[in-house]
Design a protein around this motif. Structure first.
Motif, PDB file in Angstrom:
ATOM      1  N   TYR A   4      -2.594  62.746 -23.346  1.00  0.00           N
ATOM      2  CA  TYR A   4      -2.076  62.134 -21.987  1.00  0.00           C
ATOM      3  C   TYR A   4      -1.624  63.034 -20.932  1.00  0.00           C
ATOM      4  O   TYR A   4      -2.054  62.654 -19.763  1.00  0.00           O
ATOM      5  N   VAL A   5      -1.621  64.279 -21.296  1.00  0.00           N
ATOM      6  CA  VAL A   5      -1.398  65.276 -20.080  1.00  0.00           C
ATOM      7  C   VAL A   5      -2.863  65.755 -19.482  1.00  0.00           C
ATOM      8  O   VAL A   5      -2.964  65.637 -18.302  1.00  0.00           O
ATOM      9  N   SER A   8      -3.884  62.583 -17.567  1.00  0.00           N
ATOM     10  CA  SER A   8      -3.311  62.440 -16.274  1.00  0.00           C
ATOM     11  C   SER A   8      -3.881  63.754 -15.175  1.00  0.00           C
ATOM     12  O   SER A   8      -4.109  63.292 -13.953  1.00  0.00           O
ATOM     13  N   THR A  11      -7.151  62.532 -13.895  1.00  0.00           N
ATOM     14  CA  THR A  11      -6.958  61.413 -13.021  1.00  0.00           C
ATOM     15  C   THR A  11      -6.798  62.006 -11.526  1.00  0.00           C
ATOM     16  O   THR A  11      -7.451  61.535 -10.479  1.00  0.00           O
ATOM     17  N   VAL A  12      -5.885  62.848 -11.630  1.00  0.00           N
ATOM     18  CA  VAL A  12      -5.642  63.408 -10.012  1.00  0.00           C
ATOM     19  C   VAL A  12      -6.744  64.401  -9.515  1.00  0.00           C
ATOM     20  O   VAL A  12      -7.219  63.909  -8.591  1.00  0.00           O
ATOM     21  N   SER A 265      -8.635  56.812 -17.524  1.00  0.00           N
ATOM     22  CA  SER A 265      -8.270  58.242 -16.462  1.00  0.00           C
ATOM     23  C   SER A 265      -8.862  58.034 -15.370  1.00  0.00           C
ATOM     24  O   SER A 265      -8.505  58.038 -14.103  1.00  0.00           O
ATOM     25  N   MET A 268      -7.919  54.951 -13.404  1.00  0.00           N
ATOM     26  CA  MET A 268      -6.551  55.158 -12.466  1.00  0.00           C
ATOM     27  C   MET A 268      -6.644  56.117 -11.060  1.00  0.00           C
ATOM     28  O   MET A 268      -6.087  55.887 -10.502  1.00  0.00           O
TER      29      MET A 268
END
Length: 321
Positions: A4-5, A8, A11-12, A265, A268
């Motif tokens: 999940y890290v 994330s 995603t960015v 991902s 998002m």
């Protein structure tokens, strides 16, 4: 590192990819040869993976590395797909804006689910299929929600080439992702060794693309290595770094998670892109509203009235008798 890290971070990076690519343009065009960006990104990923593999080889036990030709020959395939996809992505953004590109990219959500089922033989339940379709619909409607008639019409005002390239980009992205997951999970080889193979072929094919462009142009601008960095700016280097880092994170997810996590991902990221654009627009609006008028229009200076400038006006009053 937990999945999940990584998701994330992906995603960015994905959300900023389209924005950075658009910012690297000048008057709607690229001052640099956009075919050099994927090549430099592949070189960056190859260097990082080679360094990490070297560090891994210093440990005990050494990492597993399959060197049989039957295994190695499979790695050029995703490199070819990614080569086409990266260049299609740049070409698409010359026809459509960032938001429209992201909206069309929602197609890869459903496409990934279909290829995930066909190639990897992973059965998805009816509830999972509904979740995937709901994700595609949700991300799309959230990006066009509340648009007026004029803004909705502008969504379909781009050339047909832009829409065709956007759909092709989404399908290629899904195909490359599913095939890469197949390669990553077919054996227990070191992730960094698999990356070295992927990015070696990626760099070779991207370099072949540059050489082919030279032959097509008759070497009018010189060989590709002499104009490799022509027109590059800080924003262009950020595009290279973004593209390379995104590829490294995706390969990690393909090895230790799956394509569905990647899809969530990137979905998002689309929402985050709209948030970034909304914040930027609001900041510009705020600045324009409170900016002094002299910043927008050159107003003539008004002379202050002084006693010397005053002219006496006599008024002859008559009284009726």
């Amino acid at each position: 590192m937990k999945w999940y890290v990584v998701a994330s971070l992906l995603t960015v990076l994905t959300s900023s990819q389209g924005i950075l690519t658009t910012l690297s343009q000048s008057n709607g065009k690229y001052k640099y040869d956009y075919a050099t960006v994927p090549f430099l990104a592949e070189v960056f990923k190859l260097l990082v993976s080679s360094f990490l593999l070297w560090r891994e080889c210093q440990g005990v036990p050494p990492p597993k590395m399959t060197t049989e030709w039957r295994s190695v020959r499979l790695y050029p395939i995703p490199s070819i797909i990614y080569l086409i996809h990266n260049n299609v992505q740049f070409a698409t953004l010359t026809y459509v804006d960032t938001s429209t590109y992201q909206i069309m990219g929602n197609l890869k959500i459903v496409t990934t689910g279909i290829l995930f089922r066909l190639f990897l033989k992973k059965k998805l339940s009816n509830l999972q299929w509904m979740a995937i379709v709901l994700l595609a619909v949700g991300t799309t409607t959230s990006q066009v929600k509340g648009c007026g008639e004029a803004s909705c019409d502008s969504l379909f005002s781009f050339p047909i080439q832009g829409y065709m390239l956007g759909i092709l980009s989404a399908c290629l992205s899904a195909l490359a992702g599913v095939y890469t997951e197949f390669l990553m999970k077919k054996n227990n080889d070191s992730l960094y060794w698999q990356n070295v193979q992927l990015y070696t072929f990626g760099a070779i094919f991207n370099m072949a693309r540059l050489v082919l462009d030279d032959f097509r142009g008759g070497f009018e601008k010189g060989p590709w290595w002499q104009r490799l960095l022509n027109g590059y700016s800080i924003t262009t280097w950020l595009v290279v770094l973004n593209l390379g880092s995104t590829g490294l994170l995706v390969s990690w997810l393909m090895k230790y998670a799956d394509n569905i996590v990647k899809v969530y991902s990137t979905s998002m990221a689309m929402l985050l892109t709209m948030l970034f654009l909304g914040i930027i627009i609001c900041m510009l609006s705020l600045h324009m509203y409170f900016a002094p008028a002299s910043m927008l229009v050159d107003l003539p200076l008004t002379a202050k009235a002084t006693p010397e400038n005053l002219v006496e006006v006599s008024v002859d009053r008559r009284t009726d008798s």
